[in-house]
Design an enzyme around this catalytic site. Structure first.
Site, PDB file in Angstrom:
ATOM      1  N   LYS A 111       8.879  -1.409  28.984  1.00  0.00           N
ATOM      2  CA  LYS A 111       9.078  -0.666  30.236  1.00  0.00           C
ATOM      3  C   LYS A 111       9.607   0.717  29.899  1.00  0.00           C
ATOM      4  CE  LYS A 111      13.763  -0.788  30.053  1.00  0.00           C
ATOM      5  NZ  LYS A 111      14.588   0.428  29.792  1.00  0.00           N
ATOM      6  N   ASP A 133      18.671  -5.997  32.064  1.00  0.00           N
ATOM      7  CA  ASP A 133      17.310  -5.643  32.475  1.00  0.00           C
ATOM      8  C   ASP A 133      16.309  -6.776  32.246  1.00  0.00           C
ATOM      9  OD1 ASP A 133      17.257  -5.525  29.733  1.00  0.00           O
ATOM     10  OD2 ASP A 133      16.258  -3.592  29.594  1.00  0.00           O
TER      11      ASP A 133
END
Length: 267
Positions: free
Chosen positions: A8, A132
């Protein structure tokens, strides 16, 4: 069973305040990209992990993928598994590779053993492994807030842009990056300005880690400058670094950044 955890990037990252529990509140937008690892689980006599590709510091048996297995095993009594991880996502780059790997292991185990875990349940398991990690369960663009582990849907699509990622041979410690951060309320909420055209993001969509990281590692700052010089409409360091991504209106090649750096095109 085989899966391909993806990296990401952070479209903006504002560190807004220090929490009483020692963590920080923040706001960011997690956006999945096409750079991928590969992770495989198979039945075995004993649970273990083998890592191939990019070297990961530390004992493979302490890898987040193994921790994900043991966490679910404690609740469901799973058979032993051999975990094979092919590491392609750079380490210490702000790309969430380790978080993606363990989240995808959770999804693989849920599928293989028919555990019946909902998305929310898998996210709750993932949150125990890292702030995350839960993002990679649904793996779609989100506005993230609080510790970065609470999400709201974010309708954003960068497919019209040619995306470049540059990873210099620098490892930025997340802990060290946080140690030099000064929390502050942003002038403009990322939640609002992220919906503007990316051509307007420069100097508006920011990463609070850049100030201190660029001082310690000026090479990372130079990469961002070089990407803008090459015609990027937007460039930013991802997470706590050290990678920098950029959006271009058309395909580019950047040979001046390729050696000894790692450059990934059209991510």
């Amino acid at each position: 069973m085989l899966s391909f955890p993806n990296a990401k990037i952070n479209l903006g990252l504002n560190i807004t305040e220090k929490r009483a529990d020692g963590y920080h509140n923040l706001e960011t937008v997690f956006y999945p990209i096409g750079l991928k690892d590969a992770v495989e689980i198979s039945d075995a006599e004993l649970t273990s992990c083998k890592i191939h590709g990019i070297h990961i510091p530390g004992d493979a048996q302490d890898n987040l993928c193994v921790k994900a297995y043991h966490m679910l095993n404690a609740d469901f009594g799973l058979p032993p598994q051999q975990i094979n991880l092919l590491k392609n996502i750079p380490v210490g780059a702000g790309l969430g590779g380790g978080s993606a790997d363990c989240a995808f292991v959770i999804k693989l185990l849920n599928q293989k053993f028919n555990l019946g875990l909902s998305v929310e349940a898998m996210q709750n398991y993932a949150r125990k492994l890292g702030t995350d990690c839960a993002f990679f369960i649904e793996n779609k663009p989100v506005y993230a807030f609080n510790k970065g582990d609470e999400f709201e849907s974010c309708e954003i699509d960068l497919s019209a842009y040619f995306k470049v990622l540059v990873k210099p041979p620098i490892h930025v410690s997340t802990g060290d990056a946080y140690a030099h951060i000064k929390p502050r309320k942003p002038l403009h909420s990322l939640k609002e300005i992220i919906h503007l055209s990316p051509t307007t993001w420069k100097n508006k969509v920011i990463n609070d880690f850049e100030d201190s990281v660029f001082v310690k590692y000026p090479q990372i700052h130079q990469i961002k400058t070089s990407l803008y010089d090459a015609g990027a409409v937007f460039a930013l360091m991802s997470g706590s670094g050290s990678s920098v991504f950029a959006l271009f209106n058309k395909a580019v090649k950047l040979p001046e950044l390729e050696q000894p750096n790692l450059v990934y095109y059209d991510i």
